[in-house]
Design a protein around this motif. Structure first.
Motif, PDB file in Angstrom:
ATOM      1  N   MET A   1       0.851  -1.182   0.000  1.00 12.41           N
ATOM      2  CA  MET A   1       0.000   0.000   0.000  1.00 12.41           C
ATOM      3  C   MET A   1       0.895   1.242   0.000  1.00 12.41           C
ATOM      4  N   ASN A   2       0.558   2.163  -0.839  1.00 10.22           N
ATOM      5  CA  ASN A   2       1.272   3.431  -0.969  1.00 10.22           C
ATOM      6  C   ASN A   2       1.146   4.233   0.335  1.00 10.22           C
ATOM      7  N   ILE A   3       2.210   4.904   0.742  1.00  8.31           N
ATOM      8  CA  ILE A   3       2.192   5.714   1.971  1.00  8.31           C
ATOM      9  C   ILE A   3       1.122   6.801   1.894  1.00  8.31           C
ATOM     10  N   GLY A   4       0.820   7.255   0.685  1.00 12.10           N
ATOM     11  CA  GLY A   4      -0.228   8.265   0.515  1.00 12.10           C
ATOM     12  C   GLY A   4      -1.583   7.786   1.007  1.00 12.10           C
ATOM     13  N   TRP A   5      -1.888   6.520   0.740  1.00 16.12           N
ATOM     14  CA  TRP A   5      -3.172   5.974   1.192  1.00 16.12           C
ATOM     15  C   TRP A   5      -3.203   5.846   2.713  1.00 16.12           C
ATOM     16  N   ILE A   6      -2.078   5.513   3.306  1.00 16.06           N
ATOM     17  CA  ILE A   6      -2.011   5.440   4.769  1.00 16.06           C
ATOM     18  C   ILE A   6      -2.246   6.829   5.358  1.00 16.06           C
ATOM     19  N   LYS A   7      -1.682   7.851   4.718  1.00 17.31           N
ATOM     20  CA  LYS A   7      -1.893   9.219   5.188  1.00 17.31           C
ATOM     21  C   LYS A   7      -3.345   9.654   5.022  1.00 17.31           C
ATOM     22  N   ILE A   8      -4.003   9.211   3.970  1.00 20.79           N
ATOM     23  CA  ILE A   8      -5.435   9.516   3.791  1.00 20.79           C
ATOM     24  C   ILE A   8      -6.243   8.885   4.919  1.00 20.79           C
ATOM     25  N   ILE A   9      -5.918   7.661   5.289  1.00 21.52           N
ATOM     26  CA  ILE A   9      -6.612   6.997   6.402  1.00 21.52           C
ATOM     27  C   ILE A   9      -6.347   7.761   7.701  1.00 21.52           C
ATOM     28  N   GLY A  10      -5.102   8.180   7.907  1.00 19.70           N
ATOM     29  CA  GLY A  10      -4.771   8.977   9.095  1.00 19.70           C
ATOM     30  C   GLY A  10      -5.519  10.307   9.111  1.00 19.70           C
ATOM     31  N   ALA A  11      -5.578  10.974   7.958  1.00 17.83           N
ATOM     32  CA  ALA A  11      -6.304  12.245   7.864  1.00 17.83           C
ATOM     33  C   ALA A  11      -7.778  12.049   8.192  1.00 17.83           C
ATOM     34  N   THR A  12      -8.338  10.947   7.724  1.00 15.35           N
ATOM     35  CA  THR A  12      -9.745  10.653   8.009  1.00 15.35           C
ATOM     36  C   THR A  12      -9.954  10.400   9.499  1.00 15.35           C
ATOM     37  N   PHE A  13      -9.052   9.653  10.113  1.00 11.22           N
ATOM     38  CA  PHE A  13      -9.136   9.379  11.549  1.00 11.22           C
ATOM     39  C   PHE A  13      -9.123  10.692  12.345  1.00 11.22           C
ATOM     40  N   PHE A  14      -8.159  11.574  12.036  1.00  7.66           N
ATOM     41  CA  PHE A  14      -8.098  12.867  12.719  1.00  7.66           C
ATOM     42  C   PHE A  14      -9.343  13.703  12.437  1.00  7.66           C
ATOM     43  N   GLU A  15      -9.838  13.620  11.221  1.00  7.51           N
ATOM     44  CA  GLU A  15     -11.050  14.359  10.847  1.00  7.51           C
ATOM     45  C   GLU A  15     -12.231  13.955  11.735  1.00  7.51           C
ATOM     46  N   LEU A  16     -12.385  12.663  11.955  1.00  4.04           N
ATOM     47  CA  LEU A  16     -13.493  12.184  12.783  1.00  4.04           C
ATOM     48  C   LEU A  16     -13.365  12.694  14.212  1.00  4.04           C
ATOM     49  N   ILE A  17     -12.142  12.793  14.705  1.00  5.12           N
ATOM     50  CA  ILE A  17     -11.929  13.308  16.060  1.00  5.12           C
ATOM     51  C   ILE A  17     -12.303  14.777  16.137  1.00  5.12           C
ATOM     52  N   TRP A  18     -11.832  15.589  15.175  1.00  7.58           N
ATOM     53  CA  TRP A  18     -12.098  17.021  15.308  1.00  7.58           C
ATOM     54  C   TRP A  18     -13.538  17.386  14.986  1.00  7.58           C
ATOM     55  N   VAL A  19     -14.167  16.648  14.078  1.00  4.20           N
ATOM     56  CA  VAL A  19     -15.586  16.935  13.795  1.00  4.20           C
ATOM     57  C   VAL A  19     -16.427  16.635  15.027  1.00  4.20           C
ATOM     58  N   THR A  20     -16.150  15.515  15.674  1.00  2.18           N
ATOM     59  CA  THR A  20     -16.863  15.172  16.908  1.00  2.18           C
ATOM     60  C   THR A  20     -16.534  16.180  18.002  1.00  2.18           C
ATOM     61  N   GLY A  21     -15.264  16.592  18.080  1.00  2.00           N
ATOM     62  CA  GLY A  21     -14.851  17.579  19.074  1.00  2.00           C
ATOM     63  C   GLY A  21     -15.554  18.916  18.903  1.00  2.00           C
ATOM     64  N   LEU A  22     -15.750  19.350  17.658  1.00  2.00           N
ATOM     65  CA  LEU A  22     -16.442  20.622  17.445  1.00  2.00           C
ATOM     66  C   LEU A  22     -17.861  20.593  17.993  1.00  2.00           C
ATOM     67  N   LYS A  23     -18.479  19.431  17.947  1.00  2.00           N
ATOM     68  CA  LYS A  23     -19.860  19.323  18.424  1.00  2.00           C
ATOM     69  C   LYS A  23     -19.945  19.114  19.934  1.00  2.00           C
ATOM     70  N   TYR A  24     -19.002  18.350  20.501  1.00  2.00           N
ATOM     71  CA  TYR A  24     -19.161  17.927  21.887  1.00  2.00           C
ATOM     72  C   TYR A  24     -18.109  18.450  22.867  1.00  2.00           C
ATOM     73  N   ALA A  25     -17.062  19.106  22.397  1.00  2.00           N
ATOM     74  CA  ALA A  25     -16.003  19.566  23.309  1.00  2.00           C
ATOM     75  C   ALA A  25     -16.516  20.650  24.243  1.00  2.00           C
ATOM     76  N   VAL A  26     -16.167  20.530  25.516  1.00  2.00           N
ATOM     77  CA  VAL A  26     -16.555  21.503  26.529  1.00  2.00           C
ATOM     78  C   VAL A  26     -15.322  21.957  27.314  1.00  2.00           C
ATOM     79  N   LEU A  27     -14.548  20.997  27.779  1.00  2.00           N
ATOM     80  CA  LEU A  27     -13.380  21.282  28.608  1.00  2.00           C
ATOM     81  C   LEU A  27     -12.200  21.759  27.748  1.00  2.00           C
ATOM     82  N   PRO A  28     -11.301  22.545  28.336  1.00  2.00           N
ATOM     83  CA  PRO A  28     -10.127  23.001  27.573  1.00  2.00           C
ATOM     84  C   PRO A  28      -9.295  21.858  26.986  1.00  2.00           C
ATOM     85  N   VAL A  29      -9.163  20.749  27.701  1.00  2.00           N
ATOM     86  CA  VAL A  29      -8.395  19.620  27.176  1.00  2.00           C
ATOM     87  C   VAL A  29      -9.086  19.027  25.948  1.00  2.00           C
TER      88      VAL A  29
END
Length: 108
Positions: A1-29
């Motif tokens: 598998m090309n490293i580019g595809w691994i980076k796309i999977i990583g970008a998607t993983f981080f995307e899911l974290i920040w999209v969820t964080g924008l909706k539910y984050a309350v605490l500074p951490v």
């Protein structure tokens, strides 16, 4: 598998974290994690463009992110997708698979 595809999977993983964080984050951490996830997602997506066609990389990233977001809502928060969301998720999955297969033929 090309490293580019691994980076796309990583970008998607981080995307899911920040999209969820924008909706539910309350605490500074939680906001700090959200900001770090935005940076991680951007970095992975930008650097994936070094080894993959940018249009393909971005299209697959957006498709996987949309699918992942709906799955996170369903599995994590009990929000069930509608018939139309499910239909278009299937179309997205087929598009992502098609782009991946086309890119493999171009690389050979």
């Amino acid at each position: 598998m090309n490293i580019g595809w691994i980076k796309i999977i990583g970008a998607t993983f981080f995307e899911l974290i920040w999209v969820t964080g924008l909706k539910y984050a309350v605490l500074p951490v939680e906001w700090a994690i959200t900001i770090l996830a935005i940076l991680g997602s951007s970095y992975c997506l930008i650097t994936a463009g070094n080894t993959l066609p940018v249009g393909t990389a971005y299209s697959v990233f957006v498709g996987l992110s949309a699918i992942g977001t709906i799955l996170v809502e369903f599995l994590g928060f009990g929000i069930f997708p509608s018939f139309w969301q499910l239909l278009f998720i299937i179309i997205l999955i087929l598009g992502v698979i098609g782009l991946k297969l086309l890119n493999e033929k171009v690389e050979r």
